[in-house]
Write an enzyme that holds these catalytic residues in place. Structure first.
Site, PDB file in Angstrom:
ATOM      1  N   THR A  21      16.334 -29.395  44.303  1.00  0.00           N
ATOM      2  CA  THR A  21      17.369 -28.400  44.586  1.00  0.00           C
ATOM      3  C   THR A  21      18.368 -28.863  45.638  1.00  0.00           C
ATOM      4  O   THR A  21      18.050 -29.724  46.432  1.00  0.00           O
ATOM      5  CB  THR A  21      16.608 -27.152  45.088  1.00  0.00           C
ATOM      6  N   ASP A  71      12.570 -19.377  43.801  1.00  0.00           N
ATOM      7  CA  ASP A  71      12.987 -18.759  45.064  1.00  0.00           C
ATOM      8  C   ASP A  71      14.477 -18.881  45.332  1.00  0.00           C
ATOM      9  O   ASP A  71      15.047 -18.072  46.065  1.00  0.00           O
ATOM     10  CB  ASP A  71      12.225 -19.417  46.232  1.00  0.00           C
TER      11      ASP A  71
END
Ligand code: ASP
Length: 327
Positions: free
Chosen positions: A190, A221
């Site tokens: 990410t 998340d």
């Protein structure tokens, strides 16, 4: 797996105005050619320069976060935008979120398939809708309505990610699947950014394709405010990376804020306890960049490495990859 393989100490850097990460994982020197190493460092530097020039040009912290994340979304090196990991069905499902510390406003998208820059779409959710999170087709339709740049599915899929999925599926078929034992960087990667502007406002943003070979519809998340992203001017701005399910269950990004606000912990202690203690205690791994309102940056991670970098107030850029690059 070691709770902190390779991690010696958490980085704590003063006078930072902007910091990024490009994912945490088992980034092992022997597996990375000099050429790849140089590519990653150049891409991290480019992102930091983009964010810093937004700040220098009078942009606020949100502008800087968006400006730093966009080039990483375009780079096939990172797991976001083009080059995002593929789900089990060979498709990208993009997650992103952004939050401003001044107003507490936030925007996010989950499971989108078309926006070239998911972070920009997340910001539009924040500024152009009364909502916080759009999912799947709703996110793509919102992108269309907002007339932001969209791309065909094939643009996002890189040969490296297609091969990665094939390899993971083959291992599974052969019954040799040991996901826990695989290099973690195959699953993670990410990108995220935290920034502090001249008016003392903080912002944070995160953008990802999620975890490689995730189930269709799985949301991590990164698009969840409080889990992967959080910003409050009174405390800190946080962007996380790692095994998303654990970051959700621990509300890691918000936890740093809560520890500072209610527990009166300084940011380094809050980050250490949440990321280096609570996270591995639950079986999770990963890291974050977190920037305090006083310009102190912490970059804790439990993995061998985390692509990361920061710019200080006077424009000095640092990029690091491995855990043992810490001074
Ligand atoms: N946290 C992301 C997720 O679980 C993955 C990553 O950080 O690489 O979706």
């Amino acid at each position: 797996m070691h709770a902190r393989d390779g991690a010696v100490e958490m980085e704590v850097i003063p006078d930072v105005v902007l910091a990024i990460h490009g994912g945490a994982g088992t980034i092992v020197r022997e597996n990375m050619s000099e050429e790849m190493d140089a590519h990653y460092r150049a891409a991290l530097t480019e992102a930091l320069e983009a964010g810093y020039s937004a700040l220098m040009g009078g942009g606020d912290a949100l502008d800087a976060v968006e400006a730093a994340i966009r080039p990483m979304e375009d780079s096939p090196l990172f797991n976001s935008g083009r080059g995002a990991v593929l789900n089990d069905e060979g498709e990208v499902e993009l997650d992103a979120s952004i939050m401003g510390g001044a107003s507490g406003e936030a925007g996010a998208i989950a499971g989108a398939r078309t926006p070239r820059h998911p972070i920009t779409l997340a910001r539009r959710v924040m500024t152009q809708s009364p909502h916080v999170l759009f999912a799947a087709e709703g996110a793509d339709r919102f992108a269309e309505n907002q007339e932001i740049e969209t791309m065909e599915a094939s643009w996002f899929v890189t040969p490296r990610r297609a091969k990665q999925l094939e390899r993971m599926q083959a291992r599974d078929r052969e019954g040799t699947a040991d996901l826990a034992g695989q290099p973690v960087d195959e699953k993670f990667g990410t990108v995220g950014c935290v920034a502090l502007d001249a008016d003392g406002h903080l912002a944070a943003g995160t953008s990802t394709g999620g975890m490689a070979r995730k189930a269709f519809g799985r949301v991590g998340d990164s698009p969840l405010i409080g889990a992967g992203t959080w910003a409050a001017d009174a405390t800190c701005a946080v962007s996380c990376t790692g095994h998303g399910e654990f970051f959700i269950r621990l509300a890691i990004a918000h936890q740093l804020h809560a520890r500072m606000l209610h527990g009166r912990q300084p940011l380094p202690l809050a980050a250490r306890e949440a990321v280096l203690e609570d996270l591995p205690a639950l079986g999770g791994s990963g890291g974050c960049v977190a920037l305090g309102a006083d310009g102190v940056l912490v970059a804790p991670f439990t993995t061998a490495g985390m692509y990361r970098g920061w710019v200080t107030r006077d424009g000095e850029i640092t990029v690091r990859i491995h855990g043992d690059e810490r001074r």
